[in-house]
Write a protein that holds these residues in place. Structure first.
Motif, mmCIF file in Angstrom:
data_model
loop_
_atom_site.group_PDB
_atom_site.id
_atom_site.type_symbol
_atom_site.label_atom_id
_atom_site.label_comp_id
_atom_site.label_asym_id
_atom_site.label_seq_id
_atom_site.Cartn_x
_atom_site.Cartn_y
_atom_site.Cartn_z
ATOM 1 N N ARG A 18 -6.381 -38.822 -32.287
ATOM 2 C CA ARG A 18 -5.120 -39.445 -31.885
ATOM 3 C C ARG A 18 -5.286 -40.929 -31.601
ATOM 4 O O ARG A 18 -4.451 -41.745 -31.977
ATOM 5 N N LEU A 19 -6.372 -41.295 -30.923
ATOM 6 C CA LEU A 19 -6.595 -42.703 -30.616
ATOM 7 C C LEU A 19 -6.829 -43.516 -31.891
ATOM 8 O O LEU A 19 -6.378 -44.663 -31.981
ATOM 9 N N ASP A 20 -7.522 -42.938 -32.863
ATOM 10 C CA ASP A 20 -7.707 -43.626 -34.135
ATOM 11 C C ASP A 20 -6.363 -43.868 -34.822
ATOM 12 O O ASP A 20 -6.105 -44.951 -35.350
ATOM 13 N N ARG A 21 -5.499 -42.858 -34.794
ATOM 14 C CA ARG A 21 -4.178 -42.985 -35.408
ATOM 15 C C ARG A 21 -3.349 -44.049 -34.684
ATOM 16 O O ARG A 21 -2.697 -44.887 -35.320
ATOM 17 N N ILE A 22 -3.403 -44.055 -33.364
ATOM 18 C CA ILE A 22 -2.666 -45.063 -32.585
ATOM 19 C C ILE A 22 -3.211 -46.457 -32.880
ATOM 20 O O ILE A 22 -2.443 -47.420 -33.000
ATOM 21 N N GLY A 23 -4.532 -46.577 -33.013
ATOM 22 C CA GLY A 23 -5.130 -47.868 -33.337
ATOM 23 C C GLY A 23 -4.658 -48.392 -34.685
ATOM 24 O O GLY A 23 -4.356 -49.584 -34.839
ATOM 25 N N LYS A 24 -4.564 -47.510 -35.677
ATOM 26 C CA LYS A 24 -4.070 -47.922 -37.000
ATOM 27 C C LYS A 24 -2.607 -48.344 -36.929
ATOM 28 O O LYS A 24 -2.207 -49.333 -37.549
ATOM 29 N N GLN A 25 -1.816 -47.599 -36.156
ATOM 30 C CA GLN A 25 -0.404 -47.955 -36.014
ATOM 31 C C GLN A 25 -0.260 -49.309 -35.332
ATOM 32 O O GLN A 25 0.568 -50.132 -35.749
ATOM 33 N N LEU A 26 -1.054 -49.567 -34.309
ATOM 34 C CA LEU A 26 -0.991 -50.864 -33.624
ATOM 35 C C LEU A 26 -1.414 -51.994 -34.557
ATOM 36 O O LEU A 26 -0.848 -53.093 -34.502
ATOM 37 N N SER A 27 -2.387 -51.730 -35.417
ATOM 38 C CA SER A 27 -2.807 -52.749 -36.386
ATOM 39 C C SER A 27 -1.677 -53.079 -37.352
ATOM 40 O O SER A 27 -1.447 -54.248 -37.678
ATOM 41 N N ARG A 28 -0.965 -52.044 -37.813
ATOM 42 C CA ARG A 28 0.170 -52.280 -38.712
ATOM 43 C C ARG A 28 1.276 -53.042 -37.994
ATOM 44 O O ARG A 28 1.883 -53.956 -38.568
ATOM 45 N N ILE A 29 1.534 -52.695 -36.746
ATOM 46 C CA ILE A 29 2.570 -53.397 -35.982
ATOM 47 C C ILE A 29 2.185 -54.859 -35.807
ATOM 48 O O ILE A 29 3.025 -55.758 -35.971
#
Length: 139
Positions: free
Chosen positions: A55-66
């Motif tokens: 989950r943290l990896d997925r959140i990190g990728k989403q934050l990078s896209r944002i």
């Protein structure tokens, strides 16, 4: 009544267990039960850590896209402002009122379009990124 279990341990482990159980106030059953409880607790925590890691990896990728999208928006806005301020010529005094009215109409049309696109789930940033990625793959 507690259920009885038959376990087979190697000689070295048996000696260590007997040495621990020889101390006053301890028993082999209590030592094995505590060790098994601790092992199972660690195993459960490790599984939870593995799930959280995904989950943290997925959140990190989403934050990078944002962050990337935000940089694109800010750079686009900065370029537009620079272009607007350096290229657009000032209007004569006689045309100021008409220019303000036209500006208000255009601004309202702009706000309406932004509202429609956001409500519809479409964004210009996504369109631009999709177009640029398509051009990169075909180019």
């Amino acid at each position: 009544m507690k259920p009885r279990h038959h376990l087979y341990l190697d000689d070295e482990l048996t000696e260590q267990l007997e040495a621990l159980a020889a101390k006053p106030g301890s028993s082999k059953s209590a030592i094995v039960a505590d060790a098994l409880r601790a092992y199972l607790a660690r195993r459960g925590a490790r599984e939870l850590d593995d799930l959280l890691k995904v989950r943290l990896d997925r959140i990190g990728k989403q934050l990078s896209r944002i962050e990337r999208d935000q940089q694109i928006v800010l750079e686009s806005l900065a370029l537009f402002i620079r272009y607007q301020l350096t290229v657009t010529a000032p209007l004569p005094e006689a045309d100021q009122a008409a220019a303000r009215a036209l500006g208000q109409e255009r601004f309202q049309a702009f706000i309406d379009q932004v509202g429609r696109r956001i409500a519809g789930g479409r964004t210009l940033a996504a369109d631009v990124l999709a177009r640029s990625s398509t051009e990169e793959t075909t180019g």
